[in-house]
Every structure is written in C-alpha cells, then in structure tokens.
Design an enzyme around this catalytic site. Structure first.
Site, PDB file in Angstrom:
ATOM      1  N   ARG A 157     -11.572  -1.341   4.578  1.00 48.07           N
ATOM      2  CA  ARG A 157     -11.042  -0.160   3.885  1.00 48.07           C
ATOM      3  C   ARG A 157      -9.776  -0.573   3.138  1.00 48.07           C
ATOM      4  O   ARG A 157      -8.834  -1.092   3.747  1.00 48.07           O
ATOM      5  CB  ARG A 157     -10.731   0.945   4.899  1.00 48.07           C
ATOM      6  CG  ARG A 157     -10.217   2.236   4.292  1.00 48.07           C
ATOM      7  CD  ARG A 157      -9.951   3.275   5.370  1.00 48.07           C
ATOM      8  NE  ARG A 157      -9.514   4.543   4.805  1.00 48.07           N
ATOM      9  CZ  ARG A 157      -8.234   4.853   4.548  1.00 48.07           C
ATOM     10  NH1 ARG A 157      -7.272   3.971   4.821  1.00 48.07           N
ATOM     11  NH2 ARG A 157      -7.914   6.026   4.027  1.00 48.07           N
ATOM     12  N   LYS A 174      -0.407  -2.121   4.909  1.00 43.24           N
ATOM     13  CA  LYS A 174       0.245  -1.515   6.073  1.00 43.24           C
ATOM     14  C   LYS A 174       1.637  -2.106   6.306  1.00 43.24           C
ATOM     15  O   LYS A 174       1.936  -3.253   5.952  1.00 43.24           O
ATOM     16  CB  LYS A 174      -0.621  -1.706   7.315  1.00 43.24           C
ATOM     17  CG  LYS A 174      -1.917  -0.876   7.312  1.00 43.24           C
ATOM     18  CD  LYS A 174      -1.642   0.617   7.443  1.00 43.24           C
ATOM     19  CE  LYS A 174      -2.902   1.466   7.360  1.00 43.24           C
ATOM     20  NZ  LYS A 174      -3.707   1.453   8.570  1.00 43.24           N
TER      21      LYS A 174
END
Length: 301
Positions: free
Chosen positions: A279, A239
């Site tokens: 994830r 991210k």
C-alpha cells in the site's frame, strides 16, 4: 479465497478476482481528507469540496503506473487525527468512488472502520473494505462485508488514531511486538471467519501505536505472520519511523514527501519477507520493487 500449495492466493472481491499467485500487488492511496499526514488536502477546492475530476485522474495515473487496487480514505488515521462522522466520510468518498468506477475496472478499496461508510462504498462500486481496527471498532462491519461478498483487510492497531502519538524510540524496546500483532490478527481472522468471511488480507499496522524500534522489528519479522495463511499487506509508505531512521544528527525528521527512497527500501524488505500487497503513495516505485523482487524469486526458484 483459494490458496496454492506454495502459499499464494486468489481472492474473490465482490465477484472480482485479485490474483496474488504469481506476483505481489500494488495498492495506490487516494486520501480525500484535509488532514492526512502526507497528502491531506491534495484535492481540496476552496470551500472544502474535493476536486473529483483531478482526484480521479490521479487515481487513473496510479493504475497506469501499475496499481491493481485504489484505496480511498475519507477520514485521516494519522496520530491525533480528529474523528469525522459517517455522513461526512460518505460525502467525501462516495462521489469519487462512483466516478472512478465509471472510468475504470480497477479494484477499489474503502479505507474505513464504519459500517455505514463501507455499505455506501460497496453500493457505489468498491469491492474491498480496509478496516484499520480488524473488526473491533464497529461490530456491524463484518455483516456488511458478508452481504456484499467483499474482501476484508484486517489491520492491527492497539488504540484509536485520535489517541495515538507519533512514533518514538523512547519506549517498548524489549516488547514482543510481532507476537502481539500475530495474536491480534489471529483473533481478527477467526472473528471474520465466524461471520462468514473468507477473503481476508492481514495488515500488521506499521506506525499505528508502535515505537520506531517496534516498527523496525516488525518489518524484519513479518514473515512470521505468514503462519496465519492469509495474504499480507504492508503499509509503510512515508511513515514517520522511516523519517526517524534517515534523519541526520541534529536535523529534524524529513517530511513525508522526502521519505521516497526510504519507503522504496522498506517496501523491498517487506516484499522479501513475503508481503503480497504494498500500500503506497508512490505507485511507480512500488511497482518497480515488486517487479525486481518477483524477477529475483523466479530466477532462484
């Protein structure tokens, strides 16, 4: 869903069990999109079609590396991404799901907020619906999950992906992001339960409409979400807020593929704070993090 006295879970996913009682699980990401932030276009052939055999082999390699779930996406949810139709999302994902189901018994999750896509995926062999909107974008989605007895992942996002911007440190320095996320997910869980769904996973939505500071505050306080008594998924892989933290002065933010070590560090923090599912794009590293944290917890139990 069964919950043990020490806060661990056993979920029914369309008749298949996801056992989170002794260890966290790793969810591998397969994006069949041309524009996802990290791996968009990875399996694209000339003309825009996906190379299904190559994509399935990639998913199977993730299973060999320790993934218990494969999460399949047919629409990018990166900030500013353009929406695609349900028909296009189905075209991208369903042939892959059908082929993967023939080759593996791995749990399959469909990353969608559209009821039409979810139903097609569940028909093709998926067992989990991963909804970034927490059942707020499509009011028909809960009934589809109930119909197929699918487990549901309910994520927090304040806005749609096409309205989002990349994370910055220029706002929300004092916001109560954890409280906001908790209230949203509490409402989402209640809505799912009202629809007859009990096998629920919660996701705080790292990177979705949150500043860099908010993402890190959320990472450090996600154990508060355990009060909702649902297994917690952490999706921090590659991210932007991680790239922001590791960049050197005066240099641009490292690209997603260069955030491997930062991802492993953030995933370990999430596991230490109670995450039950990781994830990730990098299954082997996540599996190692799960193994180390699990070994540490067993040693001090």
């Amino acid at each position: 869903m069964n919950r043990t006295t020490d806060g661990h879970y056993l979920l029914n996913c369309s008749g298949r069990l996801l056992d989170l009682r002794s260890s966290a699980a790793v969810m591998g990401i397969v994006n069949l999109t041309p524009d996802s932030f990290s791996d968009g276009g990875m399996f694209q052939e000339p003309g825009g079609r996906a190379d299904l055999s190559r994509a399935v082999e990639y998913a199977l390699s993730m299973v060999r590396d320790g993934a218990l779930i494969i999460d399949i996406g047919g629409e990018s949810t990166r900030p500013g991404a353009s929406r695609v139709s349900a028909d296009e999302e189905i075209r991208r994902t369903i042939p892959f799901i059908s082929l993967l189901r023939k080759k593996s018994e791995v749990l399959i999750s469909i990353d969608t907020y559209k009821s039409e896509v979810a139903e097609a995926a569940l028909d093709a062999g998926a067992q989990i619906v991963n909804d970034i909107s927490g059942f707020t974008f499509d009011r028909n989605l809960p009934s589809i999950c109930r119909k197929y007895h699918a487990a549901a992942i309910l994520m927090h996002t304040p806005i749609t992906p096409d309205s989002m911007k990349w994370s910055t440190q220029t706002h929300s320095a004092g916001s109560d992001v954890t409280g906001t996320v908790t209230k949203f997910l509490q409402k989402a869980v209640a809505s799912a339960e009202h629809a007859g769904i009990d096998d629920i996973i919660i996701d705080p939505g790292f990177g979705f409409g949150k500043s860099v500071n908010e993402n890190f505050r959320l990472l450090g306080s996600i154990s508060q979400l355990l009060e909702l008594e649902r297994p917690l998924l952490a999706g921090v892989s590659r991210k932007s807020f991680l790239g922001h933290a590791i960049r050197k002065n005066g240099e641009p933010e490292p690209p997603p593929a260069a955030r491997y070590d930062a991802t492993a560090a953030a995933q370990t923090i999430a596991l230490m704070h109670g995450a039950a599912i990781i994830r990730t794009h990098d299954v082997r590293a996540a599996f190692h993090a799960v193994s180390i944290v699990s070994a540490m917890k067993r040693a001090i139990a």
